[in-house]
Design a protein around this motif. Structure first.
Motif, PDB file in Angstrom:
ATOM      1  N   GLY A 243       0.814  -1.226   0.000  1.00 50.53           N
ATOM      2  CA  GLY A 243       0.000   0.000   0.000  1.00 50.53           C
ATOM      3  C   GLY A 243       0.836   1.260   0.000  1.00 50.53           C
ATOM      4  O   GLY A 243       0.488   2.248  -0.663  1.00 50.53           O
ATOM      5  N   SER A 244       1.960   1.246   0.727  1.00 48.67           N
ATOM      6  CA  SER A 244       2.821   2.435   0.789  1.00 48.67           C
ATOM      7  C   SER A 244       3.443   2.733  -0.567  1.00 48.67           C
ATOM      8  O   SER A 244       3.517   3.898  -0.992  1.00 48.67           O
ATOM      9  CB  SER A 244       3.928   2.222   1.828  1.00 48.67           C
ATOM     10  N   GLY A 245       3.895   1.688  -1.266  1.00 51.65           N
ATOM     11  CA  GLY A 245       4.488   1.892  -2.575  1.00 51.65           C
ATOM     12  C   GLY A 245       3.492   2.487  -3.567  1.00 51.65           C
ATOM     13  O   GLY A 245       3.824   3.417  -4.321  1.00 51.65           O
ATOM     14  N   ILE A 246       2.260   1.991  -3.558  1.00 56.32           N
ATOM     15  CA  ILE A 246       1.246   2.528  -4.447  1.00 56.32           C
ATOM     16  C   ILE A 246       0.836   3.931  -4.031  1.00 56.32           C
ATOM     17  O   ILE A 246       0.596   4.815  -4.866  1.00 56.32           O
ATOM     18  CB  ILE A 246       0.013   1.594  -4.464  1.00 56.32           C
ATOM     19  N   ALA A 247       0.788   4.179  -2.704  1.00 56.80           N
ATOM     20  CA  ALA A 247       0.397   5.507  -2.202  1.00 56.80           C
ATOM     21  C   ALA A 247       1.379   6.574  -2.644  1.00 56.80           C
ATOM     22  O   ALA A 247       0.996   7.720  -2.921  1.00 56.80           O
ATOM     23  CB  ALA A 247       0.293   5.471  -0.686  1.00 56.80           C
ATOM     24  N   VAL A 248       2.665   6.217  -2.702  1.00 57.36           N
ATOM     25  CA  VAL A 248       3.681   7.178  -3.166  1.00 57.36           C
ATOM     26  C   VAL A 248       3.377   7.621  -4.593  1.00 57.36           C
ATOM     27  O   VAL A 248       3.484   8.817  -4.933  1.00 57.36           O
ATOM     28  CB  VAL A 248       5.085   6.566  -3.072  1.00 57.36           C
ATOM     29  N   ILE A 249       2.974   6.684  -5.444  1.00 55.58           N
ATOM     30  CA  ILE A 249       2.668   7.015  -6.835  1.00 55.58           C
ATOM     31  C   ILE A 249       1.463   7.935  -6.920  1.00 55.58           C
ATOM     32  O   ILE A 249       1.464   8.939  -7.647  1.00 55.58           O
ATOM     33  CB  ILE A 249       2.422   5.726  -7.649  1.00 55.58           C
TER      34      ILE A 249
END
Length: 253
Positions: A243-249
């Motif tokens: 979730g954090s990786g996608i949230a950064v995008i």
């Protein structure tokens, strides 16, 4: 007397090796403990007490005084149900009286030393195909199948690469999901893909810790509270990394 003690330690070594392989390969805690007790009983040790957690196995037998106890650490955990099935097969052969202690230990050593059943190329291809199929299952359009196929395959390849580079699960999962988000954004911006949300959802599915969540629930239901909570926390960290990786995008869009 000394020979009997050595034989007992040999049996404990077989039980611990079987438990180690199973736990490292994604088996449930209660299955590991049951297999270890069955192997010990088949070799004549009626009273054995395994204590299994995701990071270690404590095994004690009461063959004679004093009670003997051994501990083994578990450093790596993955999913390889083929090895779990192979160890179960060895356990059944031991129960049937078809293997001695030495033969069982040699066979288990060979299972533990064997590489993954599938090569990296096959794993990446399977992840790519699964990503595309998940996209269709989530009612995405066929026009987004190829973007999801590519993003899921490249993302899983990145997961394997970063995990070999830095053996920290959170880092590899975060990096893989970040790359999937970047690829999905690139495909949509260039017109190759149309629905960024569905592409991302389909592509991250091979990273989702489904087996870990299932094992956590099964361990909790079986009464293994420490193992269940530990595996649940591990699954939560994986989900948080994705979730954090996608949230950064999404935050830089």
């Amino acid at each position: 007397m000394e020979m009997e003690q050595d034989f007992t330690y040999d049996i404990m070594g077989v039980c611990l090796l079987a438990g180690k392989i199973m736990l490292e390969s994604g088996a449930e805690t209660y299955r590991v403990e049951d297999t270890m007790m069955r192997i010990a009983a088949s070799f004549g040790i009626a009273e054995s007490h395994p204590y299994v957690t995701p990071t270690g196995i404590l095994f004690s037998v009461e063959a004679e005084e004093p009670t003997k106890t051994k501990l083994i650490r578990i450093m790596e955990r993955t999913t390889d149900l083929e090895k779990v099935a192979q160890v179960n097969g060895i356990s059944r052969r031991i129960s049937a009286g078809e293997m001695s202690v030495g033969e069982a230990y040699t066979a288990l050593k060979a299972i533990g030393a064997s590489k993954s059943t599938y090569s990296y190329a096959v794993q990446v291809l399977a992840a790519a195909v699964a990503s595309g199929c998940f996209l269709i299952m989530f009612k995405g359009s066929w026009g987004d199948f190829i973007p999801a196929f590519l993003a899921g395959g490249i993302g899983f390849m990145a997961l394997l690469y970063f995990h070999n580079l830095v053996p920290i699960k959170f880092f590899s999962e975060f990096s893989a999901s970040l790359l999937i988000g970047l690829l999905a954004l690139l495909f949509v911006k260039t017109g190759i893909g149309s629905d960024m949300d569905i592409i991302i959802i389909g592509s991250v599915m091979p990273l989702v810790p489904g087996l870990l969540i299932t094992n956590a629930v099964r361990d909790l239901m079986a009464g293994h509270l420490i193992s269940g909570l530990a595996k649940g926390a591990d699954a939560f960290l994986t989900a948080f990394a994705i979730g954090s990786g996608i949230a950064v995008i999404f935050s830089i869009m």
